[in-house]
Write a protein that holds these residues in place. Structure first.
Motif, short mmCIF file in Angstrom:
data_model
loop_
_atom_site.label_atom_id
_atom_site.label_comp_id
_atom_site.label_asym_id
_atom_site.label_seq_id
_atom_site.Cartn_x
_atom_site.Cartn_y
_atom_site.Cartn_z
N ASN A 33 49.05 53.10 42.22
CA ASN A 33 49.08 51.65 41.58
C ASN A 33 48.92 50.61 42.33
OD1 ASN A 33 48.97 50.44 39.04
ND2 ASN A 33 51.22 50.29 38.54
N ALA A 34 49.74 50.45 43.38
CA ALA A 34 49.70 49.43 44.25
C ALA A 34 48.30 49.37 45.12
CB ALA A 34 50.98 49.72 45.30
N GLN A 35 47.56 50.56 45.42
CA GLN A 35 46.33 50.66 46.00
C GLN A 35 45.18 50.04 44.94
OE1 GLN A 35 46.37 54.75 47.23
NE2 GLN A 35 46.76 54.10 49.24
N GLU A 36 45.56 50.45 44.07
CA GLU A 36 44.51 50.08 42.84
C GLU A 36 44.43 48.48 42.69
OE1 GLU A 36 41.54 50.06 39.84
OE2 GLU A 36 41.99 51.43 41.38
N LEU A 37 45.90 47.79 42.63
CA LEU A 37 45.99 46.47 42.58
C LEU A 37 45.34 45.81 44.01
CD1 LEU A 37 47.16 43.79 41.63
CD2 LEU A 37 49.42 44.56 42.61
N ILE A 38 45.69 46.22 45.18
CA ILE A 38 45.16 45.66 46.17
C ILE A 38 43.54 45.95 45.99
CG2 ILE A 38 44.94 45.95 48.77
CD1 ILE A 38 48.06 46.62 48.65
N ASN A 39 43.01 46.86 45.92
CA ASN A 39 41.59 46.97 45.90
C ASN A 39 40.98 46.18 44.66
OD1 ASN A 39 41.75 49.09 47.79
ND2 ASN A 39 41.63 50.92 46.34
N LYS A 40 41.48 46.13 43.66
CA LYS A 40 41.06 45.01 42.63
C LYS A 40 41.13 43.58 43.20
CE LYS A 40 39.40 47.95 39.53
NZ LYS A 40 37.94 47.84 38.82
N ARG A 71 47.01 34.67 40.12
CA ARG A 71 46.73 34.84 39.06
C ARG A 71 46.39 36.11 38.66
NH1 ARG A 71 47.90 30.34 40.12
NH2 ARG A 71 49.55 31.18 39.61
N TYR A 72 45.94 37.13 39.53
CA TYR A 72 45.50 38.46 39.27
C TYR A 72 46.87 39.44 39.40
CZ TYR A 72 42.76 42.55 38.94
OH TYR A 72 42.19 43.74 38.55
N MET A 73 47.55 39.11 40.23
CA MET A 73 49.22 39.70 40.19
C MET A 73 49.86 39.50 39.07
SD MET A 73 49.90 39.91 44.35
CE MET A 73 51.64 40.37 44.12
N GLU A 74 49.89 38.05 38.57
CA GLU A 74 50.50 37.74 37.36
C GLU A 74 50.26 38.66 36.22
OE1 GLU A 74 50.69 33.72 36.03
OE2 GLU A 74 51.04 33.03 38.01
N ALA A 75 48.77 38.45 36.08
CA ALA A 75 48.22 39.13 34.89
C ALA A 75 48.51 40.88 34.98
CB ALA A 75 46.58 38.92 34.98
N TRP A 76 48.17 41.56 36.17
CA TRP A 76 48.72 42.67 36.25
C TRP A 76 50.12 43.02 35.76
CZ3 TRP A 76 45.61 46.80 38.67
CH2 TRP A 76 46.19 47.90 38.93
N ASN A 77 50.99 42.12 36.29
CA ASN A 77 52.49 42.26 35.80
C ASN A 77 52.66 42.52 34.53
OD1 ASN A 77 53.29 42.86 38.66
ND2 ASN A 77 53.65 40.56 38.93
N ILE A 78 52.24 41.27 33.82
CA ILE A 78 52.11 41.01 32.34
C ILE A 78 51.74 42.50 31.68
CG2 ILE A 78 51.05 40.02 30.34
CD1 ILE A 78 51.42 37.40 32.27
N VAL A 79 50.46 43.00 31.98
CA VAL A 79 49.99 43.99 31.53
C VAL A 79 50.98 45.21 31.76
CG1 VAL A 79 47.95 45.77 31.42
CG2 VAL A 79 47.61 43.22 31.46
N SER A 80 51.28 45.42 32.84
CA SER A 80 51.92 46.71 33.25
C SER A 80 53.45 46.55 32.56
CB SER A 80 52.58 46.42 34.91
OG SER A 80 51.51 46.73 35.61
N ARG A 81 53.93 45.43 32.24
CA ARG A 81 55.32 45.46 31.48
C ARG A 81 55.18 45.62 29.79
NH1 ARG A 81 56.69 41.03 34.83
NH2 ARG A 81 55.61 39.31 33.76
N ALA A 82 53.96 45.25 29.50
CA ALA A 82 53.68 45.55 28.03
C ALA A 82 53.20 46.95 28.00
CB ALA A 82 52.33 44.89 27.64
#
Length: 96
Positions: A33-40, A71-82
């Motif tokens: 998941n972390a690798q995917e976040l960094i790649n994106k 912004r990307y990390m904020e969005a990622w965190n919102i989606v992950s929490r949901a």
């Protein structure tokens, strides 16, 4: 439940192995998941902010990349929490 002699003593060992495997899977998923976040982030923010690649980033590119990453990390965190919340609600609904 009665277990044959010797088998019941292996149950805690089997449970600890099962838990160890589950922990390893969770860790590997977290890493993926972390690798995917960094790649994106690299893919999206680079293409958005770096218009003329060179030896170094100018100040506007640095600012753009920093804001894009935030912004990307904020969005990622919102989606992950949901997603986690939904999975938890669904698993509780199944166990009722």
């Amino acid at each position: 439940m009665n277990f044959p002699s010797g088998l019941s003593s292996n149950i805690p060992n089997m449970e600890s192995r099962k838990q160890a495997v589950m922990d390893q899977v969770r860790n590997e998923l977290a890493l993926a998941n972390a690798q995917e976040l960094i790649n994106k982030i690299n893919e999206k923010c680079f293409s958005k902010c770096i218009t003329k690649p060179g030896n170094k980033l100018d100040s506007s590119e640095q600012t753009c990349v920093a804001k894009c990453m935030d912004r990307y990390m904020e969005a990622w965190n919102i989606v992950s929490r949901a997603y986690i919340s939904r999975v938890q609600r669904e698993s509780q609904g199944e166990s009722l």
